[in-house]
Design a protein around this motif. Sequence first.
Motif, mmCIF file in Angstrom:
data_model
loop_
_atom_site.group_PDB
_atom_site.id
_atom_site.type_symbol
_atom_site.label_atom_id
_atom_site.label_comp_id
_atom_site.label_asym_id
_atom_site.label_seq_id
_atom_site.Cartn_x
_atom_site.Cartn_y
_atom_site.Cartn_z
ATOM 1 N N ALA A 147 3.649 8.821 1.150
ATOM 2 C CA ALA A 147 2.807 7.627 1.034
ATOM 3 C C ALA A 147 1.822 7.945 2.441
ATOM 4 N N ILE A 148 0.681 7.569 1.722
ATOM 5 C CA ILE A 148 -0.699 7.612 2.606
ATOM 6 C C ILE A 148 -0.921 6.208 2.981
ATOM 7 N N ILE A 149 -1.112 5.848 3.997
ATOM 8 C CA ILE A 149 -1.151 4.493 4.703
ATOM 9 C C ILE A 149 -2.308 4.041 5.523
ATOM 10 N N ILE A 150 -3.189 3.456 4.852
ATOM 11 C CA ILE A 150 -4.444 2.899 5.714
ATOM 12 C C ILE A 150 -4.010 1.652 6.580
ATOM 13 N N GLY A 151 -4.162 1.641 7.646
ATOM 14 C CA GLY A 151 -3.796 0.498 8.485
ATOM 15 C C GLY A 151 -3.681 1.123 9.953
ATOM 16 N N ASN A 152 -3.268 0.100 10.957
ATOM 17 C CA ASN A 152 -3.210 0.446 12.441
ATOM 18 C C ASN A 152 -2.123 1.612 12.466
ATOM 19 N N ARG A 153 -2.218 2.100 13.625
ATOM 20 C CA ARG A 153 -1.180 3.272 13.954
ATOM 21 C C ARG A 153 0.352 2.563 14.131
ATOM 22 N N PHE A 154 1.229 3.324 13.367
ATOM 23 C CA PHE A 154 2.427 3.098 13.590
ATOM 24 C C PHE A 154 3.164 4.116 14.148
ATOM 25 N N HIS A 212 -2.138 -1.395 4.300
ATOM 26 C CA HIS A 212 -1.393 -2.211 5.136
ATOM 27 C C HIS A 212 -2.303 -3.490 5.530
ATOM 28 N N SER A 213 -1.480 -4.550 5.765
ATOM 29 C CA SER A 213 -1.929 -5.757 6.358
ATOM 30 C C SER A 213 -2.700 -5.608 7.282
ATOM 31 N N SER A 214 -2.490 -4.719 8.373
ATOM 32 C CA SER A 214 -3.296 -4.476 9.440
ATOM 33 C C SER A 214 -4.478 -3.770 9.508
ATOM 34 N N SER A 215 -4.966 -3.380 8.413
ATOM 35 C CA SER A 215 -6.299 -2.762 8.042
ATOM 36 C C SER A 215 -7.337 -3.817 7.797
ATOM 37 N N PRO A 216 -8.510 -3.414 8.339
ATOM 38 C CA PRO A 216 -9.509 -4.117 8.098
ATOM 39 C C PRO A 216 -9.981 -3.928 6.664
ATOM 40 N N LEU A 217 -9.420 -3.141 5.904
ATOM 41 C CA LEU A 217 -9.539 -3.148 4.384
ATOM 42 C C LEU A 217 -8.335 -3.821 3.624
ATOM 43 N N ASN A 218 -7.783 -4.759 4.364
ATOM 44 C CA ASN A 218 -6.522 -5.168 3.592
ATOM 45 C C ASN A 218 -6.817 -6.147 2.379
ATOM 46 N N GLN A 219 -7.930 -6.485 2.062
ATOM 47 C CA GLN A 219 -8.488 -7.309 1.093
ATOM 48 C C GLN A 219 -8.532 -6.673 -0.286
ATOM 49 N N ILE A 220 -8.591 -5.164 0.054
ATOM 50 C CA ILE A 220 -8.918 -4.341 -1.063
ATOM 51 C C ILE A 220 -7.461 -4.238 -1.901
ATOM 52 N N SER A 221 -7.464 -4.299 -3.225
ATOM 53 C CA SER A 221 -6.490 -4.332 -4.065
ATOM 54 C C SER A 221 -6.307 -3.243 -5.115
#
Length: 184
Positions: free
Chosen positions: A90-97, A127-136
Motif C-alpha cells: 500500500a502507498i498512502i497519500i496523507g499525513n505522516r504515520f 487518507h482522510s488527513s490528506s489535502p487530496l482527500n476529496q479525490i476518489s
Amino acid sequence: MKKIFLLIIIFIGCKESKDKLDLITIKEYSILIEIPVGTNEKWEFNKINNKIERDSLNNLPRTINYLNYPFNYGMILNTNNSGDNDPLDAIIIGNRFEIGDTIQAKPIAIINTLDKEKSDPKILFIHSSSPLNQISSKKELKEKYPGVLKIIKIWLNNYKKESEVIDIEGKKNAIKLIKKSTIK
C-alpha cells in the motif's frame, strides 16, 4: 400475497444493486504502516514473528539510497499477493504515520510494478488527513493534481534498480484485486 411478492422482488433487487455498487463505492481498508513518509529506512512486517523489523541486505540494515519516501508505505491487512506471497503493498497519500500504526484509507488506483521481473502491484490510497482527500479516482487525481502520479512513478522507478512501473489502473481494478487477495 402481492405485498410479500413485491417485498421479495425489492429485496432481491436491492441485494443485486448492492453487489454491483460495492465495486464503485468508496470503501476504506485497513493498512499497517511499515515506512513513514519522509524516511529512508526500509522496514517490513515479518510474518513469522508478527513484528515489523528493519529490513536487511547482506546482513546490513537496509537504507534507501535515493530520495526519502514521498508517501507512507505499508501493507493491506488480511491480504495475500499471489505474486510474492506477501500481503498487498500500500502507498498512502496523507499525513505522516508512525511505524506500526494501523489506519483506514480509500483506494484509488493500482500501480503495477515489476520487482526482479515479478509482478508486485501496489494499491494507491488516499487518507482522510490528506489535502487530496476529496479525490476518489485515478482520473480525478490526474486532472486536479497532475504531478502526483508522475512523482510516485519516478520514485518507484529509481529507488532501487530492480523495480519498474508498468502501468497504473483505476479504482475499480484496485478494489477487485484487494477482494481477490483477501484471506478468508
